[in-house]
Design an enzyme around this catalytic site. Sequence first.
Site, short mmCIF file in Angstrom:
data_model
loop_
_atom_site.label_atom_id
_atom_site.label_comp_id
_atom_site.label_asym_id
_atom_site.label_seq_id
_atom_site.Cartn_x
_atom_site.Cartn_y
_atom_site.Cartn_z
CB ALA A 12 14.48 -12.86 17.42
N GLY A 14 13.94 -16.30 12.84
CA GLY A 14 14.15 -16.38 11.38
C GLY A 14 15.56 -15.98 10.98
NE ARG A 18 12.26 -10.90 2.61
CZ ARG A 18 11.09 -10.45 3.05
NH1 ARG A 18 10.42 -9.54 2.37
NH2 ARG A 18 10.58 -10.88 4.20
N GLY A 141 0.56 -8.53 6.14
CA GLY A 141 -0.77 -9.10 6.35
C GLY A 141 -1.79 -7.98 6.40
C1 UD1 Z 1 4.34 -11.12 9.73
C2 UD1 Z 1 2.83 -11.31 9.83
C3 UD1 Z 1 2.14 -10.26 8.96
C4 UD1 Z 1 2.58 -8.88 9.38
C5 UD1 Z 1 4.10 -8.76 9.39
C6 UD1 Z 1 4.53 -7.45 10.02
C7 UD1 Z 1 2.55 -13.71 10.13
C8 UD1 Z 1 2.15 -14.98 9.50
N1 UD1 Z 1 2.49 -12.63 9.37
O1 UD1 Z 1 4.71 -11.39 8.39
O2 UD1 Z 1 0.75 -10.38 9.09
O3 UD1 Z 1 2.03 -7.90 8.50
O4 UD1 Z 1 4.69 -9.82 10.17
O5 UD1 Z 1 5.91 -7.27 9.89
O6 UD1 Z 1 2.86 -13.68 11.32
N2 UD1 Z 1 9.72 -15.88 13.14
C9 UD1 Z 1 10.11 -16.84 14.05
N3 UD1 Z 1 9.80 -18.15 13.76
C10 UD1 Z 1 9.17 -18.53 12.66
C11 UD1 Z 1 8.77 -17.52 11.74
C12 UD1 Z 1 9.07 -16.21 12.01
O7 UD1 Z 1 10.69 -16.54 15.08
O8 UD1 Z 1 8.93 -19.73 12.50
C13 UD1 Z 1 10.04 -14.47 13.45
C14 UD1 Z 1 10.96 -13.83 12.44
O9 UD1 Z 1 12.30 -14.00 12.81
C15 UD1 Z 1 10.52 -12.37 12.48
C16 UD1 Z 1 9.07 -12.44 12.89
O10 UD1 Z 1 8.85 -13.73 13.43
O11 UD1 Z 1 11.22 -11.65 13.47
C17 UD1 Z 1 8.12 -12.20 11.73
O12 UD1 Z 1 8.36 -13.19 10.75
P1 UD1 Z 1 8.39 -12.83 9.22
O13 UD1 Z 1 8.66 -14.06 8.45
O14 UD1 Z 1 9.24 -11.64 8.97
O15 UD1 Z 1 6.83 -12.44 9.02
P2 UD1 Z 1 6.23 -11.56 7.87
O16 UD1 Z 1 6.20 -12.34 6.62
O17 UD1 Z 1 6.90 -10.24 7.84
CA CA Z 2 8.90 -11.64 6.46
#
Ligand code: UD1
Ligand code: CA
Length: 455
Positions: A12, A14, A18, A141
Site C-alpha cells: 500500500a 503507491g 490515476r 500482468g
Molecule cells: C500488479 C502486478 C500485475 C497484476 C496487478 C494486479 C507487478 C509488477 N504487477 O500490477 O502483474 O496483474 O498488480 O492488480 O507487481 N506498491 C508498493 N510499492 C511499490 C509499488 C507498488 O507498495 O513500489 C503497491 C501499490 O500501492 C499497490 C500494489 O503494490 O497497492 C500494486 O501496485 P500497482 O502499481 O498498482 O501494480 P499494477 O501495475 O497494478
Molecule cells: Ca497499477
Amino acid sequence: MSNEQFLTIILAAGKGTRMKSAKPKVLHCVGGKPMLQHVIDAATKAGSAKNIVVVGFGREAVKNAISDETQIVVQEEQLGTGHAVLQAQPFVQDEDTVMVLCGDTPLLTAKVLKNFFEVHKKEKAEASVLTTIMPNPAGYGRVIRGLDGSVEKIVEHKDATIAERSVTEINTGIYCFEAKSLFAALKEVGHDNAQKEYYLPDVLAILRKAGKKITAVVVDDYEETLGINSRTQLSVAEAILHKRKNEELMENGVTIIDPLTTYVDADVEIGPDTVLYPSTFISGKSVIGAGCKIGPCTRLIDVQVGDGSVLSFTDGEDSVIAAKATIGPYVHLRPNTKIAVGVHIGNFVEVKNSNVGEGTKLPHLSYIGDSDIGAGVNMGCGTITVNYDGKTKHRTTIGDRAFVGCNSNLVAPVKIEDDAYIGAGSTITKDVPAGQLAVARSRQTNIEHWQDKRK
Ligand code: UD1
Ligand code: CA
C-alpha cells in the site's frame, strides 16, 4: 505461528496517480470504509495471524486510518512490488507462509483467501498465484503457462508481446509463498523492464527455474479481485459492494423495499424482520435491531437502534436509540444523544448531546440541546432549551413526569424537578422545585371598550 496459519504482507505504498487525489489511493472509501481496511478485514477473517502493511506515500494518513493491530513497514522509495515485499522481511520468519495482497482490492472475500491458502498448503507449493479470467485484461500482468499447463512466468502488460497480450488469464496480485523461498528469490529480481521496477511476479519464474513447485488457483468471479486504480473503478466497486450488502441483509431476514435506493455500509448490522423503506442510508458502525421500520428518507451514521423502533424521515448521527421508540417524521438527532425505551420524538425536532428518559414525548417543533430529561416527561409543542449564552453551553435538567407547557424557553443552566409543571409560553430562568407550577410570562390584560376608543 502454526502450520495452519499464514501472515500477510499488504502492499500500500503507491500514490495511486490515476485517482488524481491528495489522499493515498488505498484510503479512498467504498462501502463506507477505506479500501485497505476491507483487505485487512478479509485477511483477518480468512485466518491471517498477522497483517504487515507496506506504506510509503501518505504514510501518516495510512497509519492513522487503519486498525491498530496492524504492523506498519515503510518503503521509502517506490521501486516496485518486489522491493516493497522485501521491506517486510524483518517481520517474517523463514518457516512462515506469507500471503501477499494489494491494498486496492476491496472486493476480496475471506472465503476466496482461505481457499487459496488451503490449496497452497495441500499442493505443498513453494509459491502460488491467484489468477482469474478477465474479459478486458489490459493493464494486468498476464499468466503465461507452459505446454503442460503449469505457470511459467508472469509478464506485465507493458512488457508483453502482442501474443502475450491476447492471454486473458491475469495475475490478481495475490500470492502465497513459503517465506524462505520468497526472500531468496527476491534477492535475484532485477529491474530490466519497461517500468525499471523490481517486479514481485518475477519470483515465480526464478523459483520455477530453481525447480520449486508453483501452483495457480483460478478465481471464477473476476469481480472479487478487481484492483481499483481510478475514480471510475471506485464507483464500480461501490456498486458491487452495495448490491452484495443488500443481498446479504435480505438473506438474513431484512426486508428491503427498494434495494436500488437503499445504501448500507459494509460493517452495519441489522436484525431480522426489520424493514428498510426507500431512500435510506445506514452507515459507519450503525447497529439496527430486529423488527424495526427504518425510512423512508432516513440517514443514520453510527447510530444504534433497539428492537421494534420506528424511524421515518430522520437524520441521525452518533446516537443510541433504545427499543420501541418512534422517531419522525423530520427529526434531526445530533451526536451524543441517548434515547430510552418507548420515547416518541416527532415533527421537526432537533436533539443534541442529550439523554431522553423512558416513555418521554417530544412531539413537535422543539430544540433540545445539552439536556438530561427524565422518564414520562411531556415536552409541549415548541419547547426550546436555551443552551448557549453566546460563550458557553449549559445543561438543562428535567425530572421524571415533568410537564412543560407549549412554547416555553428553558434558559440553561436550569433544573426542573420531578412532577413540576411549566405554564405555556414561560421563559424559565430559575430552577423549579418538585411538584410546583412555574408560570413566567406577563399576565394578560384585556382593555375594555378598545374599539370604541379607537373610533
Ligand atoms: C500488479 C502486478 C500485475 C497484476 C496487478 C494486479 C507487478 C509488477 N504487477 O500490477 O502483474 O496483474 O498488480 O492488480 O507487481 N506498491 C508498493 N510499492 C511499490 C509499488 C507498488 O507498495 O513500489 C503497491 C501499490 O500501492 C499497490 C500494489 O503494490 O497497492 C500494486 O501496485 P500497482 O502499481 O498498482 O501494480 P499494477 O501495475 O497494478
Ligand atoms: Ca497499477
